[in-house]
Design a protein around this motif. Sequence first.
Motif, PDB file in Angstrom:
ATOM      1  N   GLN A  13       0.825  -1.194   0.000  1.00  0.00           N
ATOM      2  CA  GLN A  13       0.000   0.000   0.000  1.00  0.00           C
ATOM      3  C   GLN A  13       0.865   1.252   0.000  1.00  0.00           C
ATOM      4  O   GLN A  13       1.991   1.253   0.505  1.00  0.00           O
ATOM      5  CB  GLN A  13      -0.925   0.005   1.207  1.00  0.00           C
ATOM      6  CG  GLN A  13      -2.074  -0.996   1.110  1.00  0.00           C
ATOM      7  CD  GLN A  13      -3.090  -0.761   2.197  1.00  0.00           C
ATOM      8  OE1 GLN A  13      -2.749  -0.753   3.372  1.00  0.00           O
ATOM      9  NE2 GLN A  13      -4.341  -0.570   1.804  1.00  0.00           N
ATOM     10  N   VAL A  14       0.329   2.303  -0.548  1.00  0.00           N
ATOM     11  CA  VAL A  14       1.056   3.565  -0.685  1.00  0.00           C
ATOM     12  C   VAL A  14       0.573   4.536   0.386  1.00  0.00           C
ATOM     13  O   VAL A  14      -0.629   4.826   0.470  1.00  0.00           O
ATOM     14  CB  VAL A  14       0.829   4.176  -2.082  1.00  0.00           C
ATOM     15  CG1 VAL A  14       1.539   5.525  -2.194  1.00  0.00           C
ATOM     16  CG2 VAL A  14       1.292   3.213  -3.171  1.00  0.00           C
ATOM     17  N   PRO A  15       1.469   5.053   1.225  1.00  0.00           N
ATOM     18  CA  PRO A  15       1.054   6.019   2.250  1.00  0.00           C
ATOM     19  C   PRO A  15       0.529   7.301   1.613  1.00  0.00           C
ATOM     20  O   PRO A  15       1.002   7.730   0.555  1.00  0.00           O
ATOM     21  CB  PRO A  15       2.340   6.286   3.042  1.00  0.00           C
ATOM     22  CG  PRO A  15       3.289   5.228   2.641  1.00  0.00           C
ATOM     23  CD  PRO A  15       2.911   4.749   1.291  1.00  0.00           C
ATOM     24  N   ARG A  82      -2.285   7.563  -8.358  1.00  0.00           N
ATOM     25  CA  ARG A  82      -2.833   6.786  -7.242  1.00  0.00           C
ATOM     26  C   ARG A  82      -4.315   7.046  -7.003  1.00  0.00           C
ATOM     27  O   ARG A  82      -5.006   6.204  -6.448  1.00  0.00           O
ATOM     28  CB  ARG A  82      -2.075   7.108  -5.939  1.00  0.00           C
ATOM     29  CG  ARG A  82      -0.572   6.928  -6.008  1.00  0.00           C
ATOM     30  CD  ARG A  82      -0.184   5.513  -6.372  1.00  0.00           C
ATOM     31  NE  ARG A  82       1.259   5.303  -6.323  1.00  0.00           N
ATOM     32  CZ  ARG A  82       1.892   4.308  -6.928  1.00  0.00           C
ATOM     33  NH1 ARG A  82       1.205   3.436  -7.649  1.00  0.00           N
ATOM     34  NH2 ARG A  82       3.200   4.184  -6.838  1.00  0.00           N
ATOM     35  N   LEU A  83      -4.788   8.242  -7.392  1.00  0.00           N
ATOM     36  CA  LEU A  83      -6.168   8.596  -7.074  1.00  0.00           C
ATOM     37  C   LEU A  83      -6.738   9.459  -8.183  1.00  0.00           C
ATOM     38  O   LEU A  83      -6.083  10.387  -8.658  1.00  0.00           O
ATOM     39  CB  LEU A  83      -6.244   9.338  -5.739  1.00  0.00           C
ATOM     40  CG  LEU A  83      -7.636   9.690  -5.185  1.00  0.00           C
ATOM     41  CD1 LEU A  83      -7.605   9.720  -3.657  1.00  0.00           C
ATOM     42  CD2 LEU A  83      -8.143  11.040  -5.689  1.00  0.00           C
ATOM     43  N   LEU A 312      -6.487  14.788   2.472  1.00  0.00           N
ATOM     44  CA  LEU A 312      -5.348  13.965   2.070  1.00  0.00           C
ATOM     45  C   LEU A 312      -4.058  14.469   2.709  1.00  0.00           C
ATOM     46  O   LEU A 312      -3.225  13.675   3.157  1.00  0.00           O
ATOM     47  CB  LEU A 312      -5.219  13.960   0.544  1.00  0.00           C
ATOM     48  CG  LEU A 312      -6.329  13.222  -0.226  1.00  0.00           C
ATOM     49  CD1 LEU A 312      -6.144  13.426  -1.717  1.00  0.00           C
ATOM     50  CD2 LEU A 312      -6.337  11.728   0.113  1.00  0.00           C
ATOM     51  N   ALA A 313      -3.882  15.784   2.739  1.00  0.00           N
ATOM     52  CA  ALA A 313      -2.677  16.358   3.341  1.00  0.00           C
ATOM     53  C   ALA A 313      -2.577  16.030   4.821  1.00  0.00           C
ATOM     54  O   ALA A 313      -1.476  15.892   5.367  1.00  0.00           O
ATOM     55  CB  ALA A 313      -2.657  17.874   3.134  1.00  0.00           C
ATOM     56  N   ALA A 314      -3.730  15.878   5.478  1.00  0.00           N
ATOM     57  CA  ALA A 314      -3.760  15.557   6.912  1.00  0.00           C
ATOM     58  C   ALA A 314      -3.748  14.048   7.160  1.00  0.00           C
ATOM     59  O   ALA A 314      -3.853  13.617   8.314  1.00  0.00           O
ATOM     60  CB  ALA A 314      -5.003  16.183   7.546  1.00  0.00           C
ATOM     61  N   ALA A 328      -3.091   3.739   1.359  1.00  0.00           N
ATOM     62  CA  ALA A 328      -3.233   3.290   2.747  1.00  0.00           C
ATOM     63  C   ALA A 328      -4.099   4.297   3.517  1.00  0.00           C
ATOM     64  O   ALA A 328      -3.595   5.115   4.286  1.00  0.00           O
ATOM     65  CB  ALA A 328      -1.859   3.129   3.399  1.00  0.00           C
ATOM     66  N   PHE A 329      -5.379   4.246   3.305  1.00  0.00           N
ATOM     67  CA  PHE A 329      -6.294   5.132   4.007  1.00  0.00           C
ATOM     68  C   PHE A 329      -6.493   4.642   5.441  1.00  0.00           C
ATOM     69  O   PHE A 329      -6.505   3.431   5.698  1.00  0.00           O
ATOM     70  CB  PHE A 329      -7.651   5.174   3.319  1.00  0.00           C
ATOM     71  CG  PHE A 329      -7.643   5.819   1.977  1.00  0.00           C
ATOM     72  CD1 PHE A 329      -7.523   7.203   1.850  1.00  0.00           C
ATOM     73  CD2 PHE A 329      -7.761   5.062   0.824  1.00  0.00           C
ATOM     74  CE1 PHE A 329      -7.510   7.809   0.597  1.00  0.00           C
ATOM     75  CE2 PHE A 329      -7.753   5.661  -0.428  1.00  0.00           C
ATOM     76  CZ  PHE A 329      -7.626   7.025  -0.533  1.00  0.00           C
ATOM     77  N   PRO A 330      -6.671   5.559   6.381  1.00  0.00           N
ATOM     78  CA  PRO A 330      -7.044   5.125   7.735  1.00  0.00           C
ATOM     79  C   PRO A 330      -8.424   4.489   7.691  1.00  0.00           C
ATOM     80  O   PRO A 330      -9.211   4.760   6.783  1.00  0.00           O
ATOM     81  CB  PRO A 330      -7.036   6.430   8.549  1.00  0.00           C
ATOM     82  CG  PRO A 330      -7.230   7.517   7.528  1.00  0.00           C
ATOM     83  CD  PRO A 330      -6.578   7.020   6.275  1.00  0.00           C
ATOM     84  N   PRO A 331      -8.737   3.614   8.639  1.00  0.00           N
ATOM     85  CA  PRO A 331     -10.050   2.960   8.639  1.00  0.00           C
ATOM     86  C   PRO A 331     -11.167   3.974   8.809  1.00  0.00           C
ATOM     87  O   PRO A 331     -10.970   5.068   9.367  1.00  0.00           O
ATOM     88  CB  PRO A 331      -9.979   2.001   9.820  1.00  0.00           C
ATOM     89  CG  PRO A 331      -8.886   2.535  10.705  1.00  0.00           C
ATOM     90  CD  PRO A 331      -7.899   3.192   9.780  1.00  0.00           C
TER      91      PRO A 331
END
Length: 334
Positions: A13-15, A82-83, A312-314, A328-331
């Motif tokens: 996954q990509v941070p 990526r997005l 995204l920046a945060a 790699a999104f937070p849940p």
Amino acid sequence: MAPAQTPAPADPQVPLSELRVVSLPEQELLDHVAARVPGFRYVLWDMVGEPVGARADEIDVAVAPYFGGPWLRALPSASRLRLVQLQSTGFDGVPAAIGPDLALTTAGWVHAAGTAELALGLMIAAQREIDRAVLQQHAGVYRRFSTRTLADSRVLVLGVGEIGSAVVDRLVPFEVETTRVASRARTDDRGRVHGVDELPELLPRTDVLVVALPSSGGTDGLVDAALLSRLPDDALVVNVGRGRVVDTAALTDEVVSGRLRCALDVVEPEPLPADHPLYRAPGAIVTPHTGGSCTSYEPRVRRLLVEQLTRLAAGERPLFLQQEGRLAFPPEPA
């Protein structure tokens, strides 16, 4: 016996911290966003020609143009992408076109107000026969007539997403009886939501059916001949979702026969052929997919893009995330 093959490791996954280069399709949009969300490198790319300010293979996040699908052909050149952020609420066909490795976000509430406003306008125009008055006007005729009203009507809104909910909001002062229907029955802060399995029982008590559903495997063709036949005589079908949700041939038969009426901003196919019966049928209004094409669109899409890039920046999940790709999104919060 040959040794068992070790499966290839999945791509890591990509941070979100690795998202650095963002492309936007218009200069004014780029200037607005760049002035409000620092920390990214912004480049101009309409996803048709070459990017201005970076190579295509350096771009991490691409905001797709609002109109048309030619931009999909640019994706192979953007190997680092990526997005993809859409400027539309609908995204039918896009996940299959971009593949599972790219994250996809949509415009969510950007078009909700404009589309809901048009839905209300179509209801009023059809019920009060404004189209008839305009035709008389163009013919130099001044003749009074009596019409139906929206007031006291039983309105069923099929779809409780951003657009459907905005339609319900705008119906509140019009003194109608509103019923909401979604994929499954539930209760929310507004009260009861019926499931689609209840439509056969609900439609006979419906004067105005408003379709505000996206296109998907579960919704395409949902409003078919059998469901349309459950509507009472003289009922009005309004579609501001996707044309494929309603069986066009079945609806045409009902409208041409004079049993039902329709007011459609979306159709299938789009556009309808020039000789299609709905263009000339009494009781039919067809607008050329103008729900989101209005002055409220630009300020709202600017606001959304600022919100998305700030998130995204945060290191936060963006709004209206349809697929996560390899980011790699937070849940999601519980």
